[in-house]
Design an enzyme around this catalytic site. Structure first.
Site, short mmCIF file in Angstrom:
data_model
loop_
_atom_site.label_atom_id
_atom_site.label_comp_id
_atom_site.label_asym_id
_atom_site.label_seq_id
_atom_site.Cartn_x
_atom_site.Cartn_y
_atom_site.Cartn_z
N LYS A 106 52.25 48.39 44.79
CA LYS A 106 51.27 47.32 44.14
C LYS A 106 52.29 46.36 43.42
O LYS A 106 53.16 46.86 42.54
CB LYS A 106 50.41 47.97 43.48
CG LYS A 106 49.06 46.89 43.27
CD LYS A 106 48.27 47.69 42.25
CE LYS A 106 46.83 46.65 41.83
NZ LYS A 106 45.85 47.63 41.21
N SER A 146 41.26 46.73 43.15
CA SER A 146 42.11 45.63 43.26
C SER A 146 43.55 45.81 44.34
O SER A 146 44.34 45.03 44.65
CB SER A 146 42.77 45.28 42.06
OG SER A 146 43.17 46.19 41.19
N SER A 174 40.05 50.76 41.04
CA SER A 174 41.17 50.03 42.04
C SER A 174 42.06 50.99 42.73
O SER A 174 42.89 50.68 43.74
CB SER A 174 41.83 49.03 41.21
OG SER A 174 41.18 48.03 40.85
N1 GLN Z 1 37.03 46.04 40.05
C1 GLN Z 1 37.24 46.45 38.83
C2 GLN Z 1 37.55 45.21 38.07
O1 GLN Z 1 37.28 44.15 38.67
C3 GLN Z 1 38.18 47.55 38.55
C4 GLN Z 1 39.45 46.88 38.81
C5 GLN Z 1 40.60 47.89 38.67
O2 GLN Z 1 40.23 49.17 38.80
N2 GLN Z 1 41.71 47.32 38.52
O3 GLN Z 1 37.70 45.18 36.95
#
Ligand code: GLN
Length: 488
Positions: A82, A157, A181
């Site tokens: 990532k 994400s 995420s």
């Molecule tokens: N979807 C969640 C957010 O927008 C979690 C994102 C993540 O785990 N980085 O914060």
């Protein structure tokens, strides 16, 4: 690419490691095949492919192996990262314009550890800007698409990581999980992903979103592969003050266990609020599969979970507003063309460099932390967090793992939720509690809903990733859902 190497892209890391060890394929051949798959990618999984570095690493791996000096089962295996992990000499943007052109002078600890195992990195994977999002649509470089249906999101994400593993461009990938995420995109793309216990994996060199929630973890196609990559990642790092000193168990041994005697707790009262029917059907079938593998299933009560989303979006935005203050165009980040005064320079740089969701969260977080509101919002959210942790402590007195669907629905369409941030936030309803409580969580493919994968989530006590892997391995033996691949 040779037909043999191309068909090898379907194999697991463990199978590939066996072929490499028996000299049936070289790292160079498999890297070549994976690179051409990645180069042909039309999903947008990669932000950057790094073929020269990959070739060099593959050649070095083959040479080591020829000398009988392979470093680990990951030696010569193509993986992806990532774009949130610092990679020495390779641009790292966290999906943001403000970091465009940033070339880190060093590797994140996790990158260094995988390199030390001989892994071959193919490049950097797409993600929501600063890991804020559930659909990859907040990437400043365009969304990533779901390999099962390109009109849909791969989740977020870490959408690029999940999509690249599902599309057989890499054998495994690293992501981060602040509120889901890793688990949510794993579920949407039909791969496995684990979010380890907070502190289990070093965050040194990982671009920060919400520091008390962020955790690094792997994606792969089988639980066995997750164990292989986790073994390389887990363990204390003196460079991260929140890194745990807890000893790392023998993860490979966990896989030999069975689900016999495993006590599975299900928070039915919480689930019945909003899981789409067919996703619920796959979940019930998964529980039945665990039962026939020897587990027992009972109900547990987690009464404060309905407040998890609200608490999460206060804590996460508050911490993000503090972490992102460094991108001012002076010390960090791209600078907007010369403004005449300093405040203007900050303003212009941040305005041009940051996307709408990131701005929204900085504003929300700054508000939640501001004097006069701190007690009502941030402090309150921290108290709810404690209540959620205690809920889990009580539940784990009566069970070994808590099971839920990973997400309430399969992957939604690109554009479906972008107009309504609250709807987007609700995609994480089952994943955020583990981050608030610091617990480890695993998502496993558990079947299809209208041709799209959905996931089974298992959560365990702190530092009991072993239990998750054992349960996950038993589930895979019983169901084989993880063998389903997206249509080419
Ligand atoms: N979807 C969640 C957010 O927008 C979690 C994102 C993540 O785990 N980085 O914060």
């Amino acid at each position: 690419m040779s037909a043999g190497a191309a068909s090898l892209l379907d194999s697991s890391i463990a199978e590939l490691a066996g072929r490499l060890a028996r000299n049936e394929v070289s790292s160079r051949e498999i890297t070549e095949a994976a690179l051409s798959r990645a180069a042909a990618d039309r999903l947008g999984a990669f932000l950057r492919v790094t073929p020269e570095a990959a070739h060099r690493a593959a050649r070095a791996s083959d040479e080591r192996r020829a000398r009988g000096a392979a470093l680990s089962p990951l030696d010569g295996v193509p993986l992806g990262l990532k774009d949130i992990f610092l990679t020495e000499g390779v641009e790292t943007t966290a999906g943001s314009r403000i970091l465009q052109g940033f070339v880190p002078p060093c590797d994140a600890t996790v990158v260094e550890r995988l390199r030390a195992c001989g892994a071959v990195f193919l490049g950097k994977l797409n993600m929501d800007e600063f890991a804020m999002g559930s659909s990859n649509e907040n990437s400043a470089y365009g969304p990533c698409r779901n390999p099962w249906d390109p009109t849909r999101t791969p989740g977020g994400s870490s959408g690029g990581s999940a999509a690249a593993v599902a599309a057989r461009q890499v054998f495994g990938a690293l992501g981060t999980d602040t509120g889901g995420s890793i688990r949510q995109p794993a579920s949407f793309c039909g791969v496995v992903g684990v979010k380890p216990t907070y502190g289990r994996v070093s965050r040194y060199g990982v671009i920060a979103f919400a520091s008390s929630l962020d955790q690094v973890g792997p994606f792969a196609r089988t639980v066995e592969d997750l164990a292989l990559v986790s073994a390389a990642l887990f363990g204390h790092d003196p460079l991260d003050s929140t890194s745990a000193t807890e000893p790392v168990p023998d993860l490979a041994r966990a896989l030999e266990g069975s689900a016999k005697g495993l006590r599975v707790g299900v928070p039915w009262a919480f689930l019945l609020q909003g899981v789409e029917d067919e996703t619920m059907a796959r979940f019930r079938e998964s529980l039945a599969a665990l039962e026939s593998a020897g587990a027992s299933v009972s109900e547990v009560s987690l009464p404060h979970l309905p407040h998890a989303i609200a608490a999460y979006y206060l804590v996460a935005t508050a911490e993000a507003s503090s972490n992102l203050a460094r991108y001012d165009g002076v010390r960090y980040g791209r600078r907007a063309p010369a403004a005449r005064e300093l405040r203007r320079l900050y303003g212009d740089s941040r305005d041009a460099g940051l996307g709408a969701e990131v701005k929204r969260r900085i504003i929300l977080g700054t508000f939640a932390l501001s004097s006069g509101y701190y007690d009502a919002y941030y402090l309150r959210a921290q108290k709810v967090r404690t209540l959620i942790r205690r809920d889990f402590e009580r539940a784990f007195a009566a069970c070994d793992v808590v099971a839920t669907p990973t997400t309430p629905t399969p992957a939604f369409r690109l554009g479906e939720k972008t107009g309504d941030p609250l709807q987007m936030y609700l995609a994480d309803i089952f994943t955020v509690p583990a981050n608030l409580a610091g617990l480890p969580g695993l998502s496993l493919p558990c079947g299809l809903v209208r041709g799209l994968p959905v996931g089974l989530q298992l959560l365990a006590r702190s530092f009991e990733e072993e239990t998750l892997l054992r349960a996950g391995a038993a589930f895979q033996k019983a169901t084989r859902h993880h063998e389903l691949a997206p249509p080419v």
